[in-house]
Motif scaffolding. Structure first.
Motif, mmCIF file in Angstrom:
data_model
loop_
_atom_site.group_PDB
_atom_site.id
_atom_site.type_symbol
_atom_site.label_atom_id
_atom_site.label_comp_id
_atom_site.label_asym_id
_atom_site.label_seq_id
_atom_site.Cartn_x
_atom_site.Cartn_y
_atom_site.Cartn_z
ATOM 1 N N GLY A 192 -13.831 5.095 -13.662
ATOM 2 C CA GLY A 192 -12.465 4.649 -13.427
ATOM 3 C C GLY A 192 -11.781 5.360 -12.280
ATOM 4 O O GLY A 192 -10.582 5.153 -12.043
ATOM 5 N N LEU A 193 -12.528 6.177 -11.534
ATOM 6 C CA LEU A 193 -11.936 6.965 -10.452
ATOM 7 C C LEU A 193 -11.521 6.100 -9.270
ATOM 8 O O LEU A 193 -10.580 6.438 -8.556
ATOM 9 C CB LEU A 193 -12.921 8.050 -10.006
ATOM 10 N N LEU A 194 -12.225 4.989 -9.049
ATOM 11 C CA LEU A 194 -11.834 4.077 -7.977
ATOM 12 C C LEU A 194 -10.422 3.553 -8.209
ATOM 13 O O LEU A 194 -9.600 3.509 -7.276
ATOM 14 C CB LEU A 194 -12.831 2.919 -7.885
ATOM 15 N N GLN A 195 -10.103 3.154 -9.431
ATOM 16 C CA GLN A 195 -8.776 2.634 -9.736
ATOM 17 C C GLN A 195 -7.708 3.704 -9.559
ATOM 18 O O GLN A 195 -6.600 3.422 -9.088
ATOM 19 C CB GLN A 195 -8.751 2.104 -11.173
ATOM 20 N N HIS A 196 -8.023 4.944 -9.904
ATOM 21 C CA HIS A 196 -7.072 6.035 -9.702
ATOM 22 C C HIS A 196 -6.749 6.203 -8.211
ATOM 23 O O HIS A 196 -5.588 6.402 -7.840
ATOM 24 C CB HIS A 196 -7.636 7.337 -10.256
ATOM 25 N N ALA A 197 -7.778 6.129 -7.369
ATOM 26 C CA ALA A 197 -7.556 6.293 -5.928
ATOM 27 C C ALA A 197 -6.699 5.159 -5.373
ATOM 28 O O ALA A 197 -5.794 5.387 -4.560
ATOM 29 C CB ALA A 197 -8.903 6.352 -5.200
ATOM 30 N N VAL A 198 -6.957 3.941 -5.811
ATOM 31 C CA VAL A 198 -6.169 2.798 -5.340
ATOM 32 C C VAL A 198 -4.715 2.936 -5.766
ATOM 33 O O VAL A 198 -3.783 2.704 -4.978
ATOM 34 C CB VAL A 198 -6.780 1.488 -5.873
ATOM 35 N N GLU A 199 -4.487 3.329 -7.005
ATOM 36 C CA GLU A 199 -3.109 3.461 -7.499
ATOM 37 C C GLU A 199 -2.350 4.544 -6.745
ATOM 38 O O GLU A 199 -1.170 4.376 -6.428
ATOM 39 C CB GLU A 199 -3.141 3.767 -8.995
ATOM 40 N N ARG A 200 -3.008 5.678 -6.449
ATOM 41 C CA ARG A 200 -2.327 6.739 -5.716
ATOM 42 C C ARG A 200 -1.966 6.284 -4.303
ATOM 43 O O ARG A 200 -0.909 6.645 -3.780
ATOM 44 C CB ARG A 200 -3.206 7.983 -5.640
ATOM 45 N N CYS A 201 -2.821 5.500 -3.671
ATOM 46 C CA CYS A 201 -2.538 5.037 -2.308
ATOM 47 C C CYS A 201 -1.433 3.989 -2.292
ATOM 48 O O CYS A 201 -0.656 3.910 -1.335
ATOM 49 C CB CYS A 201 -3.800 4.466 -1.674
ATOM 50 N N ARG A 202 -1.351 3.196 -3.331
ATOM 51 C CA ARG A 202 -0.319 2.158 -3.367
ATOM 52 C C ARG A 202 1.064 2.745 -3.617
ATOM 53 O O ARG A 202 2.063 2.180 -3.180
ATOM 54 C CB ARG A 202 -0.653 1.136 -4.459
ATOM 55 N N LEU A 203 1.131 3.873 -4.311
ATOM 56 C CA LEU A 203 2.420 4.476 -4.601
ATOM 57 C C LEU A 203 2.997 5.138 -3.354
ATOM 58 O O LEU A 203 2.288 5.826 -2.618
ATOM 59 C CB LEU A 203 2.269 5.537 -5.706
ATOM 60 N N GLY A 204 4.268 4.935 -3.127
ATOM 61 C CA GLY A 204 4.940 5.622 -2.042
ATOM 62 C C GLY A 204 5.477 6.955 -2.512
ATOM 63 O O GLY A 204 5.245 7.395 -3.648
ATOM 64 N N ALA A 205 6.201 7.639 -1.617
ATOM 65 C CA ALA A 205 6.777 8.933 -1.985
ATOM 66 C C ALA A 205 7.740 8.781 -3.155
ATOM 67 O O ALA A 205 7.842 9.646 -4.022
ATOM 68 C CB ALA A 205 7.495 9.541 -0.783
ATOM 69 N N GLY A 206 8.456 7.639 -3.218
ATOM 70 C CA GLY A 206 9.363 7.413 -4.324
ATOM 71 C C GLY A 206 8.653 7.133 -5.629
ATOM 72 O O GLY A 206 9.217 7.260 -6.700
ATOM 73 N N GLY A 207 7.369 6.737 -5.544
ATOM 74 C CA GLY A 207 6.610 6.455 -6.753
ATOM 75 C C GLY A 207 5.926 7.661 -7.337
ATOM 76 O O GLY A 207 5.214 7.539 -8.332
#
Length: 311
Positions: free
Chosen positions: A145-160
């Motif tokens: 599930g590490l791929l999904q973690h990386a995608v989610e972190r990249c999609r989040l901005g500084a406000g996220g």
């Protein structure tokens, strides 16, 4: 001795941190130490530390820093670390939101986000080094599930809640994973396209990472196969991040010399972008072949007064 301390007193945070520093220093001087630290017995200690360390514990950061230094630019150590039983599962668990929710002592949102960002940056940095030019470890990451973690972190901005250092490390992992068709397909299904667009809205290194990821995701994979390009020398294997950047492409003259001096190149009918007209022009200029140690340059041209051959 440090491994024995780690196995017996893994709940003593200060002692484990000091032991990790000692082992990291020893590993810099000896590759045998590096291999010992990623053996099956040692790897079980690292997994125990990560499973028992609480959110924000210094022992988790020290362990991740040590592992990242061990696997950097060493395929054998990479394979041993990637095959460690339970290591990727421990990282997967520590990157979840549930792991960091309601942590005693981290009730303040600012403190919790700071601690989470520090550990996530170390975790993704380790995974980025673990998958660099390593097909085997890339497949292990894709199956977790590490791929999904990386995608989610990249999609989040500084406000996220995603700090810049976390997004850079996570995007580096995505670039590594998307270097081949299988990784690119799974990354697209996980939402890597949105992650690349979110990164491109930033500035500096984040924007550059987003552009690199977008280029990999947009590369044609269903078009008809193109003619093979001229061979590359010193091309790394495995499809790591930015690989091939320093590869040296052999010229048409080298290809003709390797073909025995004939009128036709052996790299796919004259190579990319060649024709009979250009081949004729190229053959009009003979290329002198020099072997190693051959020093005939002085006899082929006249020298001016005052010329002396150096010893």
């Amino acid at each position: 001795l440090s491994l024995a301390v780690l196995g017996r007193y893994h709940s003593d945070g200060l002692l484990v941190v000091d032991a990790c520093r000692v082992m990291q220093s020893l590993a810099r001087a000896s590759r045998e130490v590096k291999l010992l630290l990623v053996s099956k017995k040692a790897s079980s200690h690292w997994v125990d530390v990560l499973n028992h360390a609480g959110p924000g514990d210094a022992v988790a950061l020290a362990t991740l820093r040590l592992l990242a230094s061990l696997v950097t630019d060493d395929p054998e150590v990479q394979n041993s670390a990637g095959a460690a039983v339970g290591l990727l599962d421990a990282l997967d668990r520590r990157l979840t939101t549930e792991f960091w929710a309601g942590v005693p002592g981290l009730s303040e949102a600012a403190r919790r986000l700071e601690a989470e960002a520090a550990e996530a940056a170390e975790a993704f940095g380790f995974l980025c080094r673990l998958t660099a030019r390593n097909v085997q470890n890339k497949q292990l990451i894709l199956n977790s599930g590490l791929l999904q973690h990386a995608v989610e972190r990249c999609r989040l901005g500084a406000g996220g809640g995603a700090a810049a250092e976390v997004r850079i490390a996570a995007s580096g992992l995505l670039v590594n994973l998307c270097a081949d068709s299988t990784g690119k397909k799974l990354a697209l299904e996980a939402g890597a396209r949105d992650a690349a667009r979110a990164l491109q809205e930033c500035e500096g290194n984040l924007r550059r990472c987003g552009i690199a990821l977008e280029q990999l995701l947009s590369a044609e994979s269903t078009s008809p196969p193109r003619p093979s390009p001229p061979p590359l020398s010193a091309t790394p294997t495995g499809g790591g991040a930015f690989e091939g950047l320093f590869a040296v492409r052999h010229g048409a003259a080298v290809a003709r010399r390797s073909g025995g001096g004939g009128g036709e190149s052996r790299s796919g009918g004259g190579g990319v972008g060649t024709s009979k007209e250009t081949e004729g022009k190229a053959h009009a200029v003979p290329v002198a072949r020099r072997d190693v140690g051959d020093d005939r340059r002085g006899s082929q041209r006249s020298r001016g007064p005052g010329h002396h051959r150096l010893p």
